[in-house]
Design a protein around this motif. Sequence first.
Motif, PDB file in Angstrom:
ATOM      1  N   ASN A  32       9.491 -37.260 -69.699  1.00 43.33           N
ATOM      2  CA  ASN A  32       9.085 -37.967 -70.696  1.00 43.33           C
ATOM      3  C   ASN A  32      10.500 -38.629 -71.033  1.00 43.33           C
ATOM      4  N   ASN A  33      10.305 -39.477 -72.605  1.00 44.40           N
ATOM      5  CA  ASN A  33      10.766 -40.361 -72.554  1.00 44.40           C
ATOM      6  C   ASN A  33      12.107 -40.534 -72.636  1.00 44.40           C
ATOM      7  N   ASP A 109      16.074 -32.045 -79.843  1.00 46.98           N
ATOM      8  CA  ASP A 109      15.052 -33.826 -79.696  1.00 46.98           C
ATOM      9  C   ASP A 109      14.475 -33.898 -78.406  1.00 46.98           C
ATOM     10  N   ILE A 110      14.750 -33.723 -77.366  1.00 40.67           N
ATOM     11  CA  ILE A 110      14.469 -33.440 -75.597  1.00 40.67           C
ATOM     12  C   ILE A 110      13.122 -33.301 -75.868  1.00 40.67           C
ATOM     13  N   THR A 112      11.331 -31.071 -78.313  1.00 36.48           N
ATOM     14  CA  THR A 112       9.727 -31.603 -78.596  1.00 36.48           C
ATOM     15  C   THR A 112       9.503 -33.196 -78.249  1.00 36.48           C
ATOM     16  N   GLU A 113      10.044 -33.481 -77.373  1.00 37.13           N
ATOM     17  CA  GLU A 113       9.931 -34.783 -77.135  1.00 37.13           C
ATOM     18  C   GLU A 113       9.231 -33.822 -75.205  1.00 37.13           C
ATOM     19  N   ASP A 114       9.347 -33.066 -74.961  1.00 41.15           N
ATOM     20  CA  ASP A 114       8.960 -32.461 -73.745  1.00 41.15           C
ATOM     21  C   ASP A 114       7.421 -31.739 -74.099  1.00 41.15           C
ATOM     22  N   MET A 116       6.211 -33.650 -76.362  1.00 43.26           N
ATOM     23  CA  MET A 116       4.672 -34.248 -76.868  1.00 43.26           C
ATOM     24  C   MET A 116       4.623 -35.258 -75.626  1.00 43.26           C
ATOM     25  N   ALA A 117       4.986 -35.225 -74.346  1.00 42.89           N
ATOM     26  CA  ALA A 117       5.005 -35.801 -73.191  1.00 42.89           C
ATOM     27  C   ALA A 117       4.531 -34.618 -72.335  1.00 42.89           C
ATOM     28  N   ASP A 120       1.051 -36.337 -73.320  1.00 43.32           N
ATOM     29  CA  ASP A 120       1.326 -37.249 -72.731  1.00 43.32           C
ATOM     30  C   ASP A 120       0.263 -37.421 -71.764  1.00 43.32           C
ATOM     31  N   ALA A 148       6.316 -30.109 -83.132  1.00 45.39           N
ATOM     32  CA  ALA A 148       5.504 -31.334 -82.679  1.00 45.39           C
ATOM     33  C   ALA A 148       4.694 -31.484 -83.184  1.00 45.39           C
ATOM     34  N   ASP A 152       3.312 -35.907 -83.642  1.00 47.29           N
ATOM     35  CA  ASP A 152       2.521 -35.957 -83.198  1.00 47.29           C
ATOM     36  C   ASP A 152       0.955 -35.551 -83.415  1.00 47.29           C
TER      37      ASP A 152
END
Length: 343
Positions: A32-33, A109-110, A112-114, A116-117, A120, A148, A152
Motif C-alpha cells: 500500500n501507499n 487512514d491506513i 482505507t488505503e488498504d 484502495m491498494a 491498485d 474507500a 476512490d
Amino acid sequence: MAQNEKLELTQEWDKVFPKSEKVDHKKVTFTNNFGITLAADMYIPKDASLAANGKFPAIAVSGPFGAVKEQSSGLYAQTMAEKGYLTIAFDPSFTGESSGMPRRVASPDINTEDFMAAVDFLGAQENVDAERIGIIGICGWGGIALNAAAADTRIKATVASTMYDMTRVGGNGYFDSGDNEEARYEGRKALAAQRVKDRAAGSYLRAGGVVDPLPDDAPYFVKDYYAYYKTPRGYHKRSGNSNDGWNATGTQAYANARFLRYTNEIRSAVLVMHGDKAHSFYFGKDAYKYMVEGNPAAGIKANPNPSNKELLVIPGASHVDLYDNMEKIPFAKLDEFFKTNLK
C-alpha cells in the motif's frame, strides 16, 4: 513504489471453510501507499468462459474487524469467485500474514488505503478488467469499504455486510451510550495512561479477543461472537478476535475520527446488507440513510445518485449469521448486484 516485503506465507489450506473445486487459489502480496505489504488469497474461476475477452470482473474483500482472510472474508471471496469474479481476500495492515509494526494496531487512514491498494493490485492484473472492480467489507470493514468508495472513483460497486462504523462505536460506545464529552474524556485519559505503561514495559498490552470463558449472562451478540471465533466453526490461530485481540491502544485513532462524511457523494453503486436481528443493525440503517438523504439540517445535501443505493434487510439474521451462514448470506443477490454494476 516500494518493493513488496518478503513475507512468510502459509501455503497449505488453513481456512475455516472447505476448498472449492470450482476455483484456483494462490497466495499473493501487494504494497500500500504507506509501504506496508499486504498478504492476500486470490481466487480465480476455473471456467475461463466466465471472463469476457479474457478478463474477469474483480472484487476485493476484507473483514470482519479483527479477523483474518482465512475466516469470513475468504468465504465471501471464494464464493464470489465460483460465480465468475476474480477475487482477493486480504489481511489488513498490522494483522494476519500482512506486514506492519507494531502488530494488532489499526488506523482509519491506513485501513482505507488498504482497500484502495487492493484496487491498485487488481487493476494491474492481466486477467482483470480494471473498469470492473468492486469491494466487499464485512463488519467493521463495511464502514471502511464505504469510506474507500467515497474516496476512490475506481470502485464501481460496494457491499457493506453486517457493518460497523468503527469510528462511531470508537467515539460513542455501543448504541451511542457514551456519546458525550465526559465519557470521551475518561476514555482518552485511560488510553493515555495505558500508553505510558506500554512505554515503561517495552511492550503492548493486549485488550483480549472475544471473552473466554463465556459468562452465562453475556449479551446474545457476545454469545454469537463466541460461537464463531472461539469454536472450530471459525477459530483461527492468526485471528486477533479468536485469541488475545488488539493492542489496548491499537484502535485509539478510530475514537477520534469520523467515517462516512462524504458517503452522500458516492456516485457508484452501494448495497448495505444487514440482518434485522443484528445488534449492529443501527449502523447499517443509519449509514444507508445518511448516504442517500445526507443531513439537510446540517447543510449536507442528499445524494444526487440515490437510485443505485440499496439497503437489504435480511429477516431473522444476526450479526454473525452474515459471517458464514450460507442459508442467510444472499450470495445470489450479491452476484446480481455486481453483475448489474460491474459492466
